[in-house]
Write a protein that holds these residues in place. Structure first.
Motif, PDB file in Angstrom:
ATOM      1  N   ASN A  50      44.909  96.249 -77.869  1.00 32.48           N
ATOM      2  CA  ASN A  50      43.479  96.582 -77.835  1.00 32.48           C
ATOM      3  C   ASN A  50      42.667  95.648 -78.718  1.00 32.48           C
ATOM      4  O   ASN A  50      41.572  95.229 -78.341  1.00 32.48           O
ATOM      5  N   ILE A  51      43.191  95.310 -79.872  1.00 33.05           N
ATOM      6  CA  ILE A  51      42.500  94.374 -80.764  1.00 33.05           C
ATOM      7  C   ILE A  51      42.384  93.010 -80.090  1.00 33.05           C
ATOM      8  O   ILE A  51      41.319  92.379 -80.117  1.00 33.05           O
ATOM      9  N   LYS A  53      42.359  92.382 -76.909  1.00 36.83           N
ATOM     10  CA  LYS A  53      41.398  92.496 -75.818  1.00 36.83           C
ATOM     11  C   LYS A  53      39.973  92.456 -76.364  1.00 36.83           C
ATOM     12  O   LYS A  53      39.099  91.787 -75.783  1.00 36.83           O
ATOM     13  N   ASP A  54      39.746  93.149 -77.475  1.00 39.28           N
ATOM     14  CA  ASP A  54      38.410  93.149 -78.083  1.00 39.28           C
ATOM     15  C   ASP A  54      38.015  91.757 -78.556  1.00 39.28           C
ATOM     16  O   ASP A  54      36.853  91.339 -78.406  1.00 39.28           O
ATOM     17  N   SER A  57      36.896  89.546 -75.746  1.00 38.22           N
ATOM     18  CA  SER A  57      35.615  89.895 -75.131  1.00 38.22           C
ATOM     19  C   SER A  57      34.423  89.360 -75.926  1.00 38.22           C
ATOM     20  O   SER A  57      33.285  89.466 -75.468  1.00 38.22           O
ATOM     21  N   PHE A  58      34.667  88.780 -77.107  1.00 37.01           N
ATOM     22  CA  PHE A  58      33.555  88.217 -77.894  1.00 37.01           C
ATOM     23  C   PHE A  58      33.025  86.962 -77.295  1.00 37.01           C
ATOM     24  O   PHE A  58      33.467  86.131 -76.758  1.00 37.01           O
TER      25      PHE A  58
END
Length: 58
Positions: A50-51, A53-54, A57-58
């Motif tokens: 999840n980290i 993926k986050d 997305s930046f």
């Protein structure tokens, strides 16, 4: 901050894997404690995913 979290998760995952290996060797893979460690490992691995993926997305 994010890097620290990933490093901590990575260390934790490594420790859980060692614990799981030792416990499974002594009790077998179907032991409830081994299964619990597996669930905790899955949760921590998902957190790292999840980290990542986050960050993408930046």
């Amino acid at each position: 901050m994010i890097l620290r979290e990933v490093l901590d998760l990575s260390k934790s995952i490594a420790n859980y894997r060692l614990d799981k290996h030792d416990l499974a060797k002594n009790k077998g893979f179907s032991d409830p404690d081994v299964l619990k460690i597996n669930q905790q490992l899955d949760f921590k691995i998902q957190n790292i995913k999840n980290i990542a993926k986050d960050i993408r997305s930046f």
